[in-house]
Design a protein around this motif. Structure first.
Motif, PDB file in Angstrom:
ATOM      1  N   ASN A  49       0.841  -1.187   0.000  1.00 39.85           N
ATOM      2  CA  ASN A  49       0.000   0.000   0.000  1.00 39.85           C
ATOM      3  C   ASN A  49       0.885   1.249   0.000  1.00 39.85           C
ATOM      4  OD1 ASN A  49      -1.730   2.118   0.627  1.00 39.85           O
ATOM      5  ND2 ASN A  49      -2.936   0.906   2.074  1.00 39.85           N
TER       6      ASN A  49
ATOM      7  N   LYS B 188       0.236   4.233   0.495  1.00 45.15           N
ATOM      8  CA  LYS B 188      -0.132   5.216   1.520  1.00 45.15           C
ATOM      9  C   LYS B 188       0.514   4.916   2.871  1.00 45.15           C
ATOM     10  CE  LYS B 188      -4.645   6.325  -0.443  1.00 45.15           C
ATOM     11  NZ  LYS B 188      -6.096   6.343  -0.180  1.00 45.15           N
TER      12      LYS B 188
ATOM     13  N   GLN C   3      -2.843   6.083   8.846  1.00 50.42           N
ATOM     14  CA  GLN C   3      -2.133   6.399   7.609  1.00 50.42           C
ATOM     15  C   GLN C   3      -3.026   6.210   6.387  1.00 50.42           C
ATOM     16  OE1 GLN C   3       1.818   4.681   7.250  1.00 50.42           O
ATOM     17  NE2 GLN C   3       1.978   4.523   9.467  1.00 50.42           N
ATOM     18  N   ASP C   4      -3.939   5.261   6.461  1.00 49.73           N
ATOM     19  CA  ASP C   4      -4.874   5.005   5.359  1.00 49.73           C
ATOM     20  C   ASP C   4      -6.197   4.541   5.959  1.00 49.73           C
ATOM     21  OD1 ASP C   4      -6.333   4.224   3.148  1.00 49.73           O
ATOM     22  OD2 ASP C   4      -4.849   2.818   2.392  1.00 49.73           O
TER      23      ASP C   4
END
Length: 114
Positions: free
Chosen positions: A73, A75, A88-89
């Motif tokens: 990921n 992100k 964070q995501d």
């Protein structure tokens, strides 16, 4: 080697599973998952060991690529131990909440192949 007993780990909030089946241990409607707060999760176990999804009993009704969500990921900064992944995501938080239960199970189910 000595292996810890499953009951030693807090399976309700700290060492939790994201695997949810509508059929577990012979009881229709029984589910796994976790309770509590996302901020208290230490390990989130999302692999079922079978290498495939049982589409007949999987709560989501099919395969979701959680490996990519957690490990590929863009992100996420996996080196940032101070910021939870779900901050964070927000897709991480959404995924965690899919397996969150309102109340803890009356009894723990032994870790095994389903």
């Amino acid at each position: 080697a000595v292996q810890p007993r499953w009951a030693t780990l807090d399976a309700e909030n700290e060492f939790v599973t994201g695997i949810i089946y509508s059929w577990t241990g012979g009881k229709t409607g029984s589910v796994e998952g976790w309770t509590g707060e996302a901020s208290k999760i230490i390990i989130y176990h999302f692999l079922d060991g079978g290498g495939a999804v049982n589409n007949d009993s999987a709560f989501a009704g099919g395969y979701r690529n959680l490996f990519d969500l957690f490990y590929s990921n863009p992100k996420l900064d996996l080196l940032d131990a101070e910021t939870p992944l779900f901050e964070q995501d927000e897709s991480i938080l959404e995924e965690l909440l899919l397996s969150r239960q309102d109340a803890a199970r009356a009894e723990l189910v032994e870790c095994r192949m389903i």
